[in-house]
Design an enzyme around this catalytic site. Sequence first.
Site, PDB file in Angstrom:
ATOM      1  N   SER A 107      -6.390   2.329  17.901  1.00  0.00           N
ATOM      2  CA  SER A 107      -7.367   1.424  17.320  1.00  0.00           C
ATOM      3  C   SER A 107      -8.752   1.895  17.735  1.00  0.00           C
ATOM      4  O   SER A 107      -8.888   2.825  18.532  1.00  0.00           O
ATOM      5  CB  SER A 107      -7.117  -0.002  17.819  1.00  0.00           C
ATOM      6  N   MET A 108      -9.767   1.256  17.207  1.00  0.00           N
ATOM      7  CA  MET A 108     -11.132   1.657  17.540  1.00  0.00           C
ATOM      8  C   MET A 108     -11.334   1.625  19.055  1.00  0.00           C
ATOM      9  O   MET A 108     -11.074   0.617  19.705  1.00  0.00           O
ATOM     10  CB  MET A 108     -12.115   0.704  16.875  1.00  0.00           C
ATOM     11  N   ASP A 167       0.861  -1.189   0.000  1.00  0.00           N
ATOM     12  CA  ASP A 167       0.000   0.000   0.000  1.00  0.00           C
ATOM     13  C   ASP A 167       0.892   1.232   0.000  1.00  0.00           C
ATOM     14  O   ASP A 167       1.113   1.875   1.031  1.00  0.00           O
ATOM     15  CB  ASP A 167      -0.933   0.001   1.209  1.00  0.00           C
ATOM     16  N   HIS A 175       4.190   4.745  13.038  1.00  0.00           N
ATOM     17  CA  HIS A 175       3.014   5.151  12.265  1.00  0.00           C
ATOM     18  C   HIS A 175       1.697   4.777  12.917  1.00  0.00           C
ATOM     19  O   HIS A 175       0.630   5.094  12.386  1.00  0.00           O
ATOM     20  CB  HIS A 175       3.070   4.539  10.876  1.00  0.00           C
ATOM     21  N   PRO A 201      -2.029   6.844  15.013  1.00  0.00           N
ATOM     22  CA  PRO A 201      -3.390   6.375  15.261  1.00  0.00           C
ATOM     23  C   PRO A 201      -3.386   5.159  16.191  1.00  0.00           C
ATOM     24  O   PRO A 201      -2.487   4.312  16.126  1.00  0.00           O
ATOM     25  CB  PRO A 201      -3.891   5.985  13.864  1.00  0.00           C
TER      26      PRO A 201
END
Length: 496
Positions: A395-396, A116, A419, A393
Amino acid sequence: MSEIETASIDSASPLSPEQLQVHGLVRIAENVWEIPRSFRSDMRVPARIYANEGLLAGMLSGEALVQLVNVCTLPGVTGVVYGMPDMHDGYGFPVGGVAATELPDGVVSPGGVGFDINCGVRLLALPLSRSELGAKHEALVHEMSRSVPSGVGRGGDWELDNGELDRVLAEGCRYLVREHGYGFEDDLAHCESGGSLAGADPDKVSARARDRGRGQLGTMGAGNHFVELQVVDRVFDAALASKMGLAEGQLTVLIHTGSRGLGHQVCTDYVRLMDSVQTRYGIELPDRQLSCAPASSPEGKAYLAAMAAAANFAWSNRQMITHRVRVAIQKVLRLEPAQVRVVYDVAHNIAKIETYGGRQLCVHRKGATRAFGPGHLDLPAAYRETGQPVFIPGSMGTASYVLAGLATSLERSWGSACHGAGRNLSRAAAKRQVTGAELRKELENAGIVVRCPSNAGLAEEAPVAYKDVESVAEVVEQVGLARRVARLKPIGVIKG
């Protein structure tokens, strides 16, 4: 204990001398571990890992440390190969790995960027607080989920013709902003590389890659990609937060996605190409997934040009998603698009040609982001004094962090930081521990609106599947890569 709470605990027994010895690990400072060059005869440079004992213990159970050592064997690799606190198993290179090769003879490896290409994160700031959002919370999350196509293979409503696709690949965000009005000049000024990586050549992108991408601009995809509505729940450095336009209680939107099928195909194409020509350049590798070629070779130059084109597609993808999010916000909250400001946009799967001490290096960052400190000439004017914004970031259901790069990162990590929280469990293992329906209910009980069509996909990305983001951010700061600025908590999660 809930899955959300479990994800916030970093517990591990002290590592035994035997565990460290088998991997060649030597503690050289607090949260700093080294695998010396003497550990394996084919290593050209040492490896260094930034992690506390709990995070390091998680790395010992997989292949990440072996992969990091393998990277130390690449022709032309220089200095030290680094593993970030979120490091975990990847393709050839571990995710969370940073390596530099010296030009002109050093190699470039597609595995050192990943499939990606320019997967990255963009943070948007709204001129509203959580209290001002009030009862429109769920309506806003719902409208954003309707506006941003998501899911495996799903395309958007813009099927690019060849000319349009060439412009996106060559120019990145500039084309969307200046030719189509999808955003503002200020967006470009707050985007790494201005949203356009130099040296891109659309002709180096295969027809198969082009076809996979032409209908996917402005789409999120699936897996760990997301759009999150968040609130700034803690500020660590008020001065830096103010310069980034962030304040406690403020609403933000975090966008995480990349180059979709186009980038995946570019990586696939060039892994195969380099695997076929390695013997021509006398390259022997411990793992075929590290396939590479000299960056100055025809194959190396072609990959760098195709990778830059895919990176431009990814930046354009996040730009189009930004446009769609702004439209949704305008519809629900009656804010003008220009009021929804880009704080910054960073790549975390990319290879860049950078200069260190007069030497030109090809710096591979796979699951790692730049963390240049104050005064670095590659920073945009808005952040020349603060250092580059760095986003980690979680996680949820757990926090994400905004940090600012430190000057010491240049000598300690090739100007890099991690990251994200980094996976702790495979997707299959996560689904064995939690069901999507249970997680959805738990998140909603915590006040987090969830929009994800697949319970299985939701379970794969459960908080329990990730490392403790609090520990990751603390280590990044403690070892001198970046300084914590603010913590963001999700109140709305949109996934494919």
